[in-house]
Design a protein around this motif. Structure first.
Motif, short mmCIF file in Angstrom:
data_model
loop_
_atom_site.label_atom_id
_atom_site.label_comp_id
_atom_site.label_asym_id
_atom_site.label_seq_id
_atom_site.Cartn_x
_atom_site.Cartn_y
_atom_site.Cartn_z
N VAL A 1 0.85 -1.19 0.00
CA VAL A 1 0.00 0.00 0.00
C VAL A 1 0.89 1.24 0.00
CG1 VAL A 1 -1.71 1.32 1.31
CG2 VAL A 1 -1.90 -1.16 1.15
N HIS A 2 0.59 2.14 -0.93
CA HIS A 2 1.31 3.41 -1.09
C HIS A 2 2.75 3.25 -1.59
CE1 HIS A 2 -2.15 5.28 0.66
NE2 HIS A 2 -1.99 4.63 1.80
N TRP A 3 3.12 2.06 -2.01
CA TRP A 3 4.44 1.84 -2.58
C TRP A 3 4.31 1.70 -4.09
CZ3 TRP A 3 9.02 2.23 0.03
CH2 TRP A 3 8.92 2.37 1.41
N ARG B 1 1.06 2.06 -6.63
CA ARG B 1 0.98 3.25 -7.51
C ARG B 1 0.89 2.87 -8.98
NH1 ARG B 1 5.09 7.09 -4.04
NH2 ARG B 1 3.63 7.31 -2.31
N ILE B 2 1.57 1.80 -9.37
CA ILE B 2 1.45 1.32 -10.75
C ILE B 2 0.00 0.90 -11.01
CG2 ILE B 2 2.06 -0.57 -12.31
CD1 ILE B 2 4.92 -0.42 -11.09
N ALA B 3 -0.57 0.15 -10.08
CA ALA B 3 -1.96 -0.29 -10.23
C ALA B 3 -2.91 0.91 -10.32
CB ALA B 3 -2.36 -1.19 -9.07
N LYS B 4 -2.71 1.89 -9.46
CA LYS B 4 -3.58 3.08 -9.47
C LYS B 4 -3.42 3.87 -10.77
CE LYS B 4 -5.26 2.75 -5.19
NZ LYS B 4 -4.58 3.19 -4.01
N GLU B 5 -2.21 3.95 -11.29
CA GLU B 5 -1.99 4.66 -12.55
C GLU B 5 -2.69 3.95 -13.71
OE1 GLU B 5 -0.73 7.65 -15.06
OE2 GLU B 5 -0.53 7.59 -12.88
N ILE B 6 -2.54 2.64 -13.79
CA ILE B 6 -3.21 1.88 -14.84
C ILE B 6 -4.73 1.98 -14.66
CG2 ILE B 6 -3.60 -0.43 -15.79
CD1 ILE B 6 -0.65 -1.03 -15.01
N GLY B 7 -5.19 1.81 -13.42
CA GLY B 7 -6.62 1.87 -13.14
C GLY B 7 -7.23 3.21 -13.48
N SER B 8 -6.49 4.28 -13.30
CA SER B 8 -7.02 5.62 -13.60
C SER B 8 -7.25 5.81 -15.09
CB SER B 8 -6.07 6.70 -13.08
OG SER B 8 -4.90 6.78 -13.87
N ARG B 9 -6.60 5.01 -15.91
CA ARG B 9 -6.74 5.14 -17.37
C ARG B 9 -7.67 4.08 -17.96
NH1 ARG B 9 -2.40 8.53 -18.89
NH2 ARG B 9 -1.02 8.87 -17.14
N GLN C 1 -11.13 2.21 -18.73
CA GLN C 1 -12.45 2.80 -18.97
C GLN C 1 -13.61 2.01 -18.38
OE1 GLN C 1 -13.01 4.12 -22.96
NE2 GLN C 1 -11.13 5.30 -22.95
N GLY C 2 -13.32 0.97 -17.64
CA GLY C 2 -14.38 0.23 -16.96
C GLY C 2 -14.28 0.45 -15.46
N GLU C 3 -15.14 -0.23 -14.71
CA GLU C 3 -15.12 -0.12 -13.25
C GLU C 3 -13.94 -0.91 -12.69
OE1 GLU C 3 -17.89 -1.10 -9.39
OE2 GLU C 3 -18.86 -0.72 -11.31
N VAL C 4 -13.19 -0.29 -11.79
CA VAL C 4 -11.97 -0.87 -11.24
C VAL C 4 -12.11 -1.04 -9.73
CG1 VAL C 4 -9.51 -0.42 -10.88
CG2 VAL C 4 -10.56 0.19 -13.04
N GLU C 5 -11.52 -2.10 -9.22
CA GLU C 5 -11.47 -2.32 -7.77
C GLU C 5 -10.05 -2.69 -7.39
OE1 GLU C 5 -13.67 -5.01 -4.34
OE2 GLU C 5 -14.57 -4.80 -6.32
N TYR C 6 -9.61 -2.26 -6.22
CA TYR C 6 -8.27 -2.56 -5.71
C TYR C 6 -8.43 -3.48 -4.51
CZ TYR C 6 -7.25 1.34 -8.72
OH TYR C 6 -7.17 2.17 -9.82
N CYS C 7 -7.87 -4.67 -4.60
CA CYS C 7 -8.01 -5.67 -3.55
C CYS C 7 -6.67 -5.83 -2.82
CB CYS C 7 -8.45 -7.00 -4.16
SG CYS C 7 -8.53 -8.34 -2.97
N TYR C 8 -6.69 -5.58 -1.53
CA TYR C 8 -5.49 -5.72 -0.69
C TYR C 8 -5.60 -6.93 0.24
CZ TYR C 8 -4.70 -0.99 -2.34
OH TYR C 8 -4.51 0.11 -3.14
N ASP C 9 -6.68 -7.66 0.15
CA ASP C 9 -6.92 -8.82 1.00
C ASP C 9 -7.01 -10.06 0.11
OD1 ASP C 9 -7.77 -10.78 2.75
OD2 ASP C 9 -9.62 -9.76 3.32
N VAL C 10 -5.93 -10.82 0.03
CA VAL C 10 -5.90 -11.97 -0.89
C VAL C 10 -6.79 -13.12 -0.42
CG1 VAL C 10 -3.64 -11.43 -1.86
CG2 VAL C 10 -3.78 -12.87 0.18
N THR C 11 -7.34 -13.03 0.78
CA THR C 11 -8.28 -14.05 1.23
C THR C 11 -9.72 -13.70 0.87
OG1 THR C 11 -8.56 -13.05 3.42
CG2 THR C 11 -6.77 -14.65 3.16
N ASN C 12 -9.93 -12.50 0.33
CA ASN C 12 -11.27 -12.04 -0.01
C ASN C 12 -11.25 -11.35 -1.37
OD1 ASN C 12 -13.98 -11.52 0.31
ND2 ASN C 12 -13.65 -9.65 1.46
N ILE C 13 -10.93 -12.11 -2.40
CA ILE C 13 -10.81 -11.56 -3.76
C ILE C 13 -12.20 -11.46 -4.38
CG2 ILE C 13 -9.86 -11.97 -6.05
CD1 ILE C 13 -7.49 -13.36 -4.67
N PRO C 14 -12.59 -10.29 -4.85
CA PRO C 14 -13.92 -10.12 -5.44
C PRO C 14 -14.02 -10.79 -6.82
CG PRO C 14 -12.70 -8.08 -5.60
CD PRO C 14 -11.85 -9.03 -4.82
#
Length: 88
Positions: free
Chosen positions: A13-15, A19-27, A29-42
């Motif tokens: 988080v915040h590394w 940041r790479i994920a957030k940069e790609i996600g910001s570009r 064009q669909g709905e994006v989710e960021y998962c930080y809990d590998v035991t609860n993957i949507p």
């Protein structure tokens, strides 16, 4: 429904991988989710895994026959052993 889910280790988080994920996600064009809990993957049709060490968690929760899984691979000199997954 989330169209693309980024799987990010909580310690990243915040590394740079976050940041790479957030940069790609910001570009994206669909709905994006960021998962930080590998035991609860949507559920999503597309996944972007920010480090290959998370793949075992993803394959435990996601059927690769039903979703596209993309992995960011860095540092070739630290290459992990190649694992062949069989879809059934």
């Amino acid at each position: 429904m989330t169209n693309l889910c980024f799987i990010i280790a909580p310690q990243n988080v915040h590394w740079v991988l976050d940041r790479i994920a957030k940069e790609i996600g910001s570009r994206y064009q669909g709905e994006v989710e960021y998962c930080y809990d590998v035991t609860n993957i949507p559920t999503a049709p597309n996944y972007f895994v920010t480090h290959y060490s998370l793949l075992n968690y993803v394959f435990a929760k996601v059927n690769p026959a039903k979703a596209k899984i993309n992995v960011l691979f860095t540092h070739e000199k630290e290459r992990a052993p190649v694992v062949n997954y069989t879809l059934s």
